[in-house]
Design an enzyme around this catalytic site. Structure first.
Site, PDB file in Angstrom:
ATOM      1  N   LYS A  53       0.846  -1.197   0.000  1.00 55.62           N
ATOM      2  CA  LYS A  53       0.000   0.000   0.000  1.00 55.62           C
ATOM      3  C   LYS A  53       0.883   1.251   0.000  1.00 55.62           C
ATOM      4  CE  LYS A  53      -3.891  -2.269   2.267  1.00 55.62           C
ATOM      5  NZ  LYS A  53      -4.707  -2.535   3.449  1.00 55.62           N
ATOM      6  N   GLN A  97      -4.472  -1.251   9.629  1.00 58.72           N
ATOM      7  CA  GLN A  97      -4.496  -2.576   8.992  1.00 58.72           C
ATOM      8  C   GLN A  97      -5.136  -3.607   9.927  1.00 58.72           C
ATOM      9  OE1 GLN A  97      -3.671  -3.158   5.841  1.00 58.72           O
ATOM     10  NE2 GLN A  97      -3.978  -5.369   5.958  1.00 58.72           N
ATOM     11  N   ASP A 120     -10.704   3.681   4.459  1.00 63.74           N
ATOM     12  CA  ASP A 120     -11.132   2.273   4.418  1.00 63.74           C
ATOM     13  C   ASP A 120     -12.662   2.168   4.410  1.00 63.74           C
ATOM     14  OD1 ASP A 120      -9.410   0.175   4.203  1.00 63.74           O
ATOM     15  OD2 ASP A 120      -8.904   0.076   6.331  1.00 63.74           O
TER      16      ASP A 120
HETATM   17  N1  GUN Z   1      -7.037  -6.405   6.006  1.00 60.29           N
HETATM   18  C1  GUN Z   1      -7.423  -7.084   4.910  1.00 60.29           C
HETATM   19  N2  GUN Z   1      -8.039  -6.257   4.036  1.00 60.29           N
HETATM   20  C2  GUN Z   1      -8.034  -5.027   4.595  1.00 60.29           C
HETATM   21  C3  GUN Z   1      -8.529  -3.761   4.188  1.00 60.29           C
HETATM   22  O1  GUN Z   1      -9.123  -3.574   3.112  1.00 60.29           O
HETATM   23  N3  GUN Z   1      -8.325  -2.744   5.055  1.00 60.29           N
HETATM   24  C4  GUN Z   1      -7.713  -2.918   6.247  1.00 60.29           C
HETATM   25  N4  GUN Z   1      -7.575  -1.862   7.033  1.00 60.29           N
HETATM   26  N5  GUN Z   1      -7.247  -4.064   6.660  1.00 60.29           N
HETATM   27  C5  GUN Z   1      -7.402  -5.127   5.837  1.00 60.29           C
END
Ligand code: GUN
Length: 293
Positions: A53, A97, A120
Site C-alpha cells: 500500500k 491494517q 477504508d
Molecule cells: N485487512 C485485509 N483487508 C483489509 C482492508 O481492506 N483494510 C484494512 N484496514 N485491513 C485489511
C-alpha cells in the site's frame, strides 16, 4: 474454459487514472495526498499488504506515512496516535491494517478515526452513508469488485449476485453497494454465511458469485452453474513443499474445477488483491480533494 479477469492490469489502469488526478491536485493546490498506514504487531501477511500500500501510494505521488506498534501495545497509545493523525493537516487518509491483535477492540479503534479521513470506509458514519445510498468512502475491496465487474462488461445490474461471507470489510459492504439503485449496481443480492443451511443450493443460482469467507477452496465446481462470473476475494496460504516459501496462495474458490464452468473468474493472486490497493488510492485522493473544496 473461462476468461481470466486480470485484476493486475485493471488495477494498473486505475492507479494511472488516480496518478493523473494527484498530479493536477498538487499542481493546482499544492496539496500532496498523505496516507497514514497503521500496523500493529508482526503478522507477516499484514506486513506485506502494508508495504504494498505504501509503495503504491508513493509511486503515484502521494505521501505515505508508516506507523508501527508492538504487538502488545496499549489501546490508549493507539488512540492518542489516531487523535494526532486526525488533527494533522498533512494526513488526508488513515488506515488501520486489520486484523488487530486480540486484546484490541477493532470497532472502537475504527470509531476513533476522523470519518473524513477514513479511507477504508469502515467508520460507522461511512458505513451508514453507503447504506443510505450517498457513499463517501466505499471500502476498497468492495469498490474494487464493482470496478472489476464493470470494466470486464459484467455489469451486475439485474443479475443475481450471491455473496458468501458477511464480514464488515467485504461481505456486508459489497452487498450494500451492489443492491443500490444505480446503473452500476442494481443487483438482486443474496448473502450466504455460516448459518446458511444449504449453501450450494443458493450459490448454484448465482449469475455472479462473490466468495469472501476466508476458507481455502470452499467453493467447489458442484456449487456453481455454467456461465457464472466468479469473484474470489480469498487470499489463503496453503502448505506446499514444492515452493521456496513452503506455501502457495489459494482463494476461497477451488480454481481449477470452478474455472471449467465459469464464464469469467478472478485468479488468486492477481485478481481482487491489486484492486483493493488501487481503490484505497482512489479513496485517499478523494479525501485529499474533499479538504481542498
Ligand atoms: N485487512 C485485509 N483487508 C483489509 C482492508 O481492506 N483494510 C484494512 N484496514 N485491513 C485489511
Amino acid at each position: 474454459m473461462s476468461n481470466i479477469i486480470d485484476g493486475k492490469a485493471i488495477a494498473a489502469e486505475i492507479r494511472s487514472e488516480v496518478e493523473v488526478s494527484v498530479s493536477s491536485l498538487t499542481r493546482d493546490t499544492g496539496i500532496v495526498p498523505g496516507l497514514a498506514v497503521v500496523l500493529v504487531g508482526d503478522n507477516p501477511a499484514s506486513q506485506v499488504y502494508v508495504r504494498n500500500k505504501q509503495k503504491s501510494a508513493s509511486d503515484i505521488g502521494m505521501n505515505p506515512m508508516d506507523i508501527k506498534f508492538h504487538q502488545d501495545v496499549d489501546i490508549a497509545i493507539i488512540e492518542a496516535k489516531l487523535d494526532q493523525l486526525n488533527e494533522d493537516e498533512s494526513v488526508h487518509g488513515i488506515l488501520v491494517q486489520l486484523p488487530l491483535p486480540g486484546h484490541l477492540d477493532e470497532k472502537s479503534i475504527i470509531r476513533r478515526i476522523n470519518p473524513m479521513k477514513d479511507v477504508d470506509g469502515l467508520h460507522p458514519e461511512n458505513v451508514g452513508l453507503l447504506l443510505a445510498g450517498i457513499p463517501r468512502f466505499v471500502p476498497a475491496t468492495p469498490a474494487g469488485i464493482q470496478e472489476l465487474l464493470i470494466r470486464t462488461n459484467n455489469n451486475p445490474s439485474g443479475q443475481h449476485v450471491v455473496v458468501c461471507g458477511r464480514s464488515d470489510i467485504v461481505g456486508k459492504p459489497i452487498s450494500a453497494l451492489l443492491l443500490q439503485k444505480d446503473k452500476s449496481a442494481n443487483a438482486t443480492v443474496t448473502i450466504c454465511h455460516t448459518g446458511t443451511k444449504d449453501m450450494g443450493a443458493i450459490t448454484r443460482q448465482a449469475d455472479i458469485l462473490i466468495a469472501a469467507v476466508g476458507i481455502p477452496e470452499l467453493i467447489t465446481s458442484d456449487m456453481v452453474s455454467d456461465g457464472v462470473v466468479v469473484i474470489d476475494v480469498g487470499i489463503n496460504r496453503k502448505p506446499d513443499s514444492s515452493k521456496k516459501t513452503g506455501y502457495k496462495l489459494v482463494g476461497d474458490v477451488e480454481y481449477i474445477g470452478v474455472s471449467e464452468k465459469a464464464s469469467a473468474i478472478t485468479p488468486v493472486p492477481g485478481g481482487v488483491g491489486p484492486m483493493t490497493i488501487a481503490m484505497l488510492l482512489y479513496n485517499t485522493m478523494k479525501a485529499a480533494k474533499l479538504t481542498s473544496e
